[in-house]
Design a protein around this motif. Structure first.
Motif, short mmCIF file in Angstrom:
data_model
loop_
_atom_site.label_atom_id
_atom_site.label_comp_id
_atom_site.label_asym_id
_atom_site.label_seq_id
_atom_site.Cartn_x
_atom_site.Cartn_y
_atom_site.Cartn_z
N HIS A 8 77.03 -34.97 36.52
CA HIS A 8 77.39 -33.90 35.94
C HIS A 8 78.00 -33.09 36.69
O HIS A 8 79.41 -32.60 36.25
CB HIS A 8 75.94 -32.89 35.83
N ILE A 40 77.29 -42.18 33.17
CA ILE A 40 76.19 -41.15 33.05
C ILE A 40 75.05 -41.54 33.02
O ILE A 40 74.79 -42.86 32.49
CB ILE A 40 76.73 -40.42 31.57
N HIS A 67 72.11 -41.40 31.58
CA HIS A 67 71.33 -42.23 30.51
C HIS A 67 72.01 -43.74 29.97
O HIS A 67 71.37 -44.76 29.68
CB HIS A 67 71.32 -41.32 29.03
N ASP A 77 66.02 -34.72 32.76
CA ASP A 77 67.04 -34.46 31.81
C ASP A 77 66.60 -34.70 30.43
O ASP A 77 65.99 -35.64 30.47
CB ASP A 77 68.61 -35.33 31.97
N HIS A 107 67.76 -35.83 27.79
CA HIS A 107 67.94 -36.83 27.06
C HIS A 107 67.72 -38.07 27.61
O HIS A 107 68.02 -39.22 27.44
CB HIS A 107 69.70 -36.83 26.82
N SER A 151 80.03 -38.51 26.35
CA SER A 151 78.77 -37.90 26.53
C SER A 151 77.53 -39.32 26.42
O SER A 151 78.22 -40.48 25.96
CB SER A 151 78.23 -36.97 25.45
N CYS A 152 76.38 -38.83 26.89
CA CYS A 152 75.39 -39.78 26.85
C CYS A 152 75.12 -40.33 25.29
O CYS A 152 74.29 -41.34 25.31
CB CYS A 152 74.26 -39.28 27.54
N CYS A 196 79.65 -36.23 32.60
CA CYS A 196 79.30 -35.32 31.41
C CYS A 196 80.47 -34.65 30.97
O CYS A 196 80.59 -34.42 29.59
CB CYS A 196 78.12 -34.58 31.52
N CYS A 209 80.88 -32.13 27.61
CA CYS A 209 79.88 -31.78 26.88
C CYS A 209 79.16 -30.72 27.66
O CYS A 209 78.01 -30.04 26.88
CB CYS A 209 79.10 -33.22 27.21
N ILE A 210 79.02 -30.47 28.88
CA ILE A 210 78.38 -29.50 29.53
C ILE A 210 79.26 -28.28 29.88
O ILE A 210 78.93 -27.56 30.93
CB ILE A 210 77.54 -29.96 30.66
N ASN A 268 75.99 -34.23 21.66
CA ASN A 268 74.44 -33.86 20.99
C ASN A 268 74.07 -32.53 20.70
O ASN A 268 73.28 -32.36 20.20
CB ASN A 268 73.64 -34.61 21.75
N ARG A 304 78.69 -23.49 24.42
CA ARG A 304 78.45 -24.44 25.52
C ARG A 304 79.96 -25.22 25.79
O ARG A 304 80.06 -25.62 26.76
CB ARG A 304 77.58 -25.32 24.78
FE1 SF4 Z 1 75.29 -35.18 30.32
FE2 SF4 Z 1 75.98 -33.97 27.99
FE3 SF4 Z 1 74.39 -36.00 28.49
FE4 SF4 Z 1 73.58 -33.64 29.24
S1 SF4 Z 1 73.90 -34.13 26.99
S2 SF4 Z 1 73.25 -35.61 30.11
S3 SF4 Z 1 75.39 -33.05 29.87
S4 SF4 Z 1 76.50 -36.16 28.89
#
Ligand code: SF4
Ligand code: MIC
Length: 696
Positions: A65, A99, A101, A119, A121, A336-337, A397, A400-401, A418, A424
């Motif tokens: 992150h 990442i 995940h 987390d 996810h 992203s994941c 990430c 995405c964050i 997601n 965001r």
């Molecule tokens: Fe990272 Fe986005 Fe997945 Fe959260 S949703 S773990 S910020 S890639």
């Protein structure tokens, strides 16, 4: 045991409790994962618990992150995490490795296992037939210390998949379709379980996209069976020996689903339910126009799916691509994941090969892992991406964050991510659509939203059929194994000055004389409570990070929420948060409980509180209450004085408690919706105190 996949895995891991819907159970956790933004707190809390070594089969600390490293904070975190993982017997996936995940799916997730991750996810590993659950860092620390994880025994929602996806339609469209049916609300305490003949054509990363974004449904987790497809994936990852077959029995019973919906406001959802659910019954409307809609299972015919998109501010705000066609696009982000696997990016590379992004579009691509990045580099696909003008971001990430690649004011950004909560992305009033890689990449070429197959026909682009690799390139050089126990004592834990021990919860008093420090509306997410983006770097320093609690609601020139709350704390007045429905949606970040607690918040009263956030509040000794009558929400204003007494007894055993609004002169009833163990945690002043008292 016969039953669903969920029941089979939970029963194998049951340590305490009864497997009846809604009853609290404790399960053994085989694996944990943490990421850096929640991991520093989780490991600091693990240290505070006082064990010598993690007691799970496997714990992995990931860094993915906080990688932008403006100032020393991020690198301080990395050094702390690497050293503390080594000392406590966890693996450490270094920055650059990918990442959490995606890497966990590739290298560690096992069918039939339980995984707890700090987390939201974490359910990504459900694509591999694991029961994988997101939780706050303190719950994960307790699991690392060998403690069980507690949850309500879930209702299992059956999602039957039939047929086969058409070209240009993919996993994102399956989960967006499901979000259109189940929505982000009212699914707390459920697990989504996929089954049916349609599964056979869905590779593990496709399944993982569905389970990843199941987090947006607000369910405990989502799970696929483990079958030949899983076996092939494990084999290709050099882990064929870890395969076990798990599927639901033919007589497995899924639970009926009941949703309360409004005839007009939820018309689209009701239509979706009618079109793809079985045994739908619609009850009588009550005085406020709400219906109870019941159905037995969701059936998705993969062959009939069309490309879909979810627009700001919610992942269940679904439109078809056909409806959006022609919308000008200024930015496309692929990663992203959720959607950055080898197959996803090979499709993107196949479309871009020999072409160049539209002059009005900036395209960024972040590969999900070093494995994905390395394979694209080896087979030449990376060259196709680069030549097409894609900006290659690191495997993290990132956007995405809200860490970089924020869109320009007034422009549309298409993202394969997601979440699309307002701002965001890092831009106020952003217009983000969550879409599949196919929709994203065709828009990047066209400069506008286009129907991928129609655009491909016009442009002579052949659909890139990406086969699941027979063998992934396996190189775990960036995953540091735990330091052997006999040498662990020699590891010095590196604590930079920005790593600050988090404050502890305190037992609630028997009486609270409080004041409404803020009143917020419906669907307030943890991103609203504790912003991420550029402020994410303060995660390891609660006093600093707490300055930004409810930043999204702070008015320029006025005192911030933090200033008001601290001023109340100095005067001995407890701060109370009043909120609408689905409070605390989104991430697992326990800072959304921990930082308000640090500022003196002792109570949250909401119409409904989401699962992970409710648990985090309890873990940090903040009392979560829900309105018995939602209309009372409208009778409370900011700054009202609230008074409640008899808390000791209420926390121990009551189902309801009376709160007095002293400013407006009326009493209202709140529900004390706590599992038996949560009552003990609150009575002990939080999970850390409770765990230390239990000796684990
Ligand atoms: Fe990272 Fe986005 Fe997945 Fe959260 S949703 S773990 S910020 S890639
Ligand atoms: C997210 O996607 O919102 C995050 C950032 O990954 C969070 C975790 C965090 O806040 O650190 C999550 O999903 O739990």
């Amino acid at each position: 045991m016969s039953g669903t996949v969920t029941e089979k895995i939970l029963s194998e891991h049951l340590v305490t409790g009864e497997m009846t819907c809604g009853k609290q159970i404790g399960i053994r956790i085989d694996q944990t994962l943490t990421q850096d933004a929640t991991g520093t707190t989780a490991f600091l809390l693990l240290e505070a618990i006082g064990v010598e070594r993690v007691k799970t089969d496997l714990s992995v600390s990931y860094v993915d992150h906080n990688m932008s490293q403006f100032g020393p904070e991020n690198h301080n975190d990395h050094l702390y995490l690497q050293s503390v993982a080594g000392r406590f017997g966890a693996y450490h996936s270094r920055p650059g490795n990918g990442i959490c995940h995606q890497v966990h799916l590739e290298r560690f997730a096992r069918p039939g296992s339980t995984l707890l991750g700090s987390d939201s996810h974490t359910p990504t590993a459900g694509g591999m037939g694991a029961v994988a659950i997101g939780a706050g860092g303190l719950d994960v620390a307790v699991a690392m210390a060998g403690g069980a994880f507690y949850l309500g025994f879930p209702r299992v929602i059956g999602v039957e998949l039939r047929g086969k996806l058409k070209p240009w339609v993919s996993a994102k469209d399956i989960i967006l379709k499901l979000l259109g049916v189940l929505t982000t609300r009212g699914n707390v305490g459920c697990v989504v379980e996929y089954f049916g003949e349609g599964l056979g054509s869905l590779p593990v990363p496709t399944r993982a996209t569905c389970t990843n974004m199941g987090a947006e449904l607000g369910v405990t987790t989502s799970v696929f069976p483990s079958d030949e497809v899983t076996e092939q994936f494990l084999h290709a990852q050099g882990r064929g020996d870890q395969y076990v077959s798990i599927s639901a029995d033919s007589d497995a019973a899924y639970d009926p689903i009941v949703k309360r919906l409004h005839a007009e406001r939820d018309a689209a959802t009701i239509e979706n339910i009618r079109s793809c659910c079985e045994e739908v019954t619609i009850g009588e409307a009550d005085g406020s126009g709400m219906y109870e809609v019941t159905f037995s299972r969701v059936v998705i015919d993969l062959g009939t799916l069309e490309p879909l998109a979810a627009g700001t501010p919610s992942p269940d705000n679904i439109s078809t691509i056909a409806d959006l066609a022609g919308t000008k696009v200024a930015q496309v982000a692929i990663g992203s994941c959720t959607n950055s696997s080898y197959q996803d990016l090979m499709l993107v590379a196949g479309v871009l090969k020999g072409r160049c992004v539209h002059p009005a579009v900036e395209l960024a691509i972040s590969p999900g892992s070093r494995q994905v990045l390395g394979m694209l580099a080896d087979n030449g696909a990376m060259g196709d991406l680069v030549k097409a003008g894609a900006r290659i971001l690191e495997s993290s990430c990132g956007p995405c964050i809200g860490l970089g690649f924020s869109p320009a004011d007034g422009t549309v950004s298409l993202r394969t991510f997601n979440r699309n909560f307002a701002a965001r992305s890092g831009t106020e009033n952003d217009m983000v659509y969550l879409v599949s890689p196919a929709v994203a990449v065709t828009a990047a070429l066209a400069g506008q939203v286009v129907d991928p197959p129609a655009f491909a026909r016009r442009e002579g682009i052949e659909y890139p059929c990406v086969e699941a690799p027979q063998a992934f390139v396996v190189d775990d050089g960036m995953i540091l194994p735990p330091v052997p126990q006999e040498r662990a004592g020699e590891v010095e834990i590196v604590r930079g000055p920005t790593i600050v021990v988090p404050p502890r919860g305190e037992k609630l008093p028997d009486e609270i004389a409080g004041r409404v420090a803020i009143k917020v509306g419906e669907k307030v997410t943890t991103d609203h409570i504790m912003p991420a983006g550029a402020l994410l770097k303060y995660r390891s320093n609660v006093p600093e990070y707490a300055r930004y609690v409810f930043n999204a609601f702070n008015e320029p020139g006025a005192a911030t929420f933090a200033e008001r709350a601290l001023e109340m704390k100095d005067r001995g007045v407890a701060a109370v948060i009043v909120a609408g429905d689905s409070y605390g949606q989104g991430s697992s970040r326990e800072h959304a409980a921990l930082c308000p607690m640090y500022l003196g918040v002792r109570m949250v009263i909401a119409k409904a509180i989401e699962r992970i956030h409710q648990a985090n509040l309890v873990n940090f000794a903040v009392l979560p209450l829900t309105f018995a009558d939602g209309d009372d929400y409208d009778r409370i204003d900011p700054d009202d004085e609230l008074f409640v007494s008899g808390l000791d007894a209420a926390i121990t055993s009551a189902e309801k408690i009376t709160v007095r609004n002293a400013t407006r002169g009326f009493d209202f009833t709140c529900l004390v919706n706590l599992a038996p163990r949560q009552r003990k945690i609150l009575s002990s002043g939080g999970l850390l105190n409770y765990t230390r008292r239990q000796g684990k």
